[in-house]
Design an enzyme around this catalytic site. Structure first.
Site, PDB file in Angstrom:
ATOM      1  N   GLY A 130      36.817  72.588 -42.838  1.00 50.57           N
ATOM      2  CA  GLY A 130      36.737  73.083 -42.178  1.00 50.57           C
ATOM      3  C   GLY A 130      36.202  73.211 -40.483  1.00 50.57           C
ATOM      4  N   HIS A 340      41.379 108.065 -41.171  1.00 49.31           N
ATOM      5  CA  HIS A 340      42.033 108.570 -41.931  1.00 49.31           C
ATOM      6  C   HIS A 340      42.179 109.365 -43.323  1.00 49.31           C
ATOM      7  CE1 HIS A 340      44.216 106.382 -38.371  1.00 49.31           C
ATOM      8  NE2 HIS A 340      45.035 107.060 -38.480  1.00 49.31           N
ATOM      9  N   GLY A 341      40.874 108.796 -43.705  1.00 47.24           N
ATOM     10  CA  GLY A 341      40.852 109.043 -44.983  1.00 47.24           C
ATOM     11  C   GLY A 341      41.988 108.634 -46.171  1.00 47.24           C
ATOM     12  N   GLU A 365      39.387  79.048 -36.082  1.00 47.61           N
ATOM     13  CA  GLU A 365      37.891  78.758 -35.277  1.00 47.61           C
ATOM     14  C   GLU A 365      36.668  78.445 -35.082  1.00 47.61           C
ATOM     15  OE1 GLU A 365      39.527  77.340 -32.936  1.00 47.61           O
ATOM     16  OE2 GLU A 365      41.752  78.282 -32.619  1.00 47.61           O
TER      17      GLU A 365
END
Length: 387
Positions: A130, A340-341, A365
């Site tokens: 990779g 948002h919980g 990348e």
């Protein structure tokens, strides 16, 4: 020192934002959860000329500057990061062909790539290679006028639509150092022995496919050697990755911006103890930190892009932008979920998708830890400075 977009860039951004608000945001969540490929969105992007973003004007493209390139991926990723993936690998590959292709290769591919009639990607990564691209094992042995290619590539975006697919190979496996024996071949989709084996399941980054590509005795004509000279593939790939890291940084800014927007709106709408939660100091501290980091990531990304526009080498700058922006996306997506919980953990709200999409930018990348070492080495060698 002017940190604002110029009038042309600002108008372009406004047009993109309108497209995203109108055609991407309303369908992104449903498409992502159902696995629906965004065919109509792709067709609209063709009409807007977005597939020709980095194709020179002489071949029918936009020939966009790097800052406009960054704006494009920021705005599209704000709507749905998967759509940015469809355009991202294509654009980076177009840049590479325009920069290094022979005249014949440019004429053959770039006009159709600019319109989206052809699409492309870039096949670098392998099951065992990779970040360490010199460790690839895909080989291309010259047999008369054809290279015989054998190997497997992984995590290849746009693989089912790419034609051609630039493939990094070893044309001289015995070369030392290894990069001197590496080349890129432009493999047409109908090449015998070339096949897309499977789609790889992912927790996020839906909308665009990520595939395993297999080449078994695939015969690729020597005219398909990018630039016509062997041994330059690593240089070509790394140069393209400078643009690729601007792409990833910009996507990360878009995801972070959307996470911040969702948290900000929710803090205004949600009430607790008879008042909006945005009036509580704990929520205010989260919003302030998110907003600050998003703007810092945006400016760092635009700065790196402007370095490319100035004709300067920007591997360190693009690396800095990619690291900071991707970490910002990860941070903001989690903070938005916390604001948002319990609802942040629900698939009925946007933030869970942002939370799943964000980590990819810290990996793609070049992983952030590897990029940090690259940045540090450049600083120690005096090839980059902070001032």
């Amino acid at each position: 020192m002017d940190f604002a977009l110029n009038p042309e860039q600002a108008l372009y951004r406004k047009s993109l934002k309108s497209f995203v608000e109108r055609e991407i945001i309303p369908v992104a969540r449903d498409f992502e959860h159902s696995g629906t490929y965004p065919t109509k969105i792709v067709e609209t992007m063709k009409e807007l000329g977005l597939f020709g973003l980095l194709v020179p004007e002489q071949y029918g493209g936009m020939g966009a500057d790097s800052v406009s390139f960054a704006v494009t991926f920021e705005e599209i990723a704000r709507g749905w990061m998967g759509i940015a993936g469809i355009l991202g690998s294509h654009s980076v590959s177009c840049w590479m062909i325009a920069a290094y292709g022979t005249d014949e290769q440019k004429v053959k591919y770039l006009p159709d790539l600019a319109t989206g009639e052809r699409r492309t990607g870039i096949a670098l990564t392998e099951p065992g290679a990779g970040t360490d691209l010199q460790g690839i094992t895909t080989t291309a042995r010259l047999d008369g006028d054809f290279y015989v290619v054998n190997g497997t590539k992984m995590w290849i975006t746009n693989a089912r639509y790419a034609d051609p697919m630039p493939v990094l190979v070893k044309t001289d496996p015995a070369a030392g150092p290894a990069h001197r024996g590496m080349s890129i071949l432009l493999v047409d989709a109908d090449t015998p022995g070339y096949r897309v084996a499977k789609d790889i399941p992912k927790i996020g980054y839906k909308g665009t496919e990520s595939c395993e590509v297999v080449l078994t005795d695939a015969r690729v004509h020597r005219d398909q050697l990018l630039g016509g000279v062997e041994g330059r593939g690593m240089q070509q790939a790394l140069s393209a990755l400078e643009t690729g890291r601007i792409n990833i940084a910009s996507r990360a800014v878009g995801v972070a911006q959307r996470a911040y927007e969702e948290a900000l709106q929710y803090s205004r709408d949600r009430t607790a103890f008879k008042k909006p939660i945005g009036e509580f100091q704990a929520i205010q501290l989260q919003l302030a930190e998110m907003g600050t980091r998003v703007q810092a990531a945006r400016l760092l990304t635009y700065w790196a892009a402007s370095r490319l526009d100035a004709g300067a080498r920007a591997d360190t700058e693009s690396g800095m932008a990619k690291v900071f922006a991707s970490e910002t996306a990860v941070f903001c997506s989690l903070e938005a979920m916390r604001v948002h919980g319990g609802y942040g953990y629900s698939q009925e709200f946007e933030v869970e998708r942002l939370y799943r999409d964000a980590p990819l930018m810290a990996i793609g990348e070049g992983t952030n830890d590897v990029l940090r070492t690259v940045i540090a080495k450049a600083l120690l060698a005096g090839k980059a400075s902070i001032e």
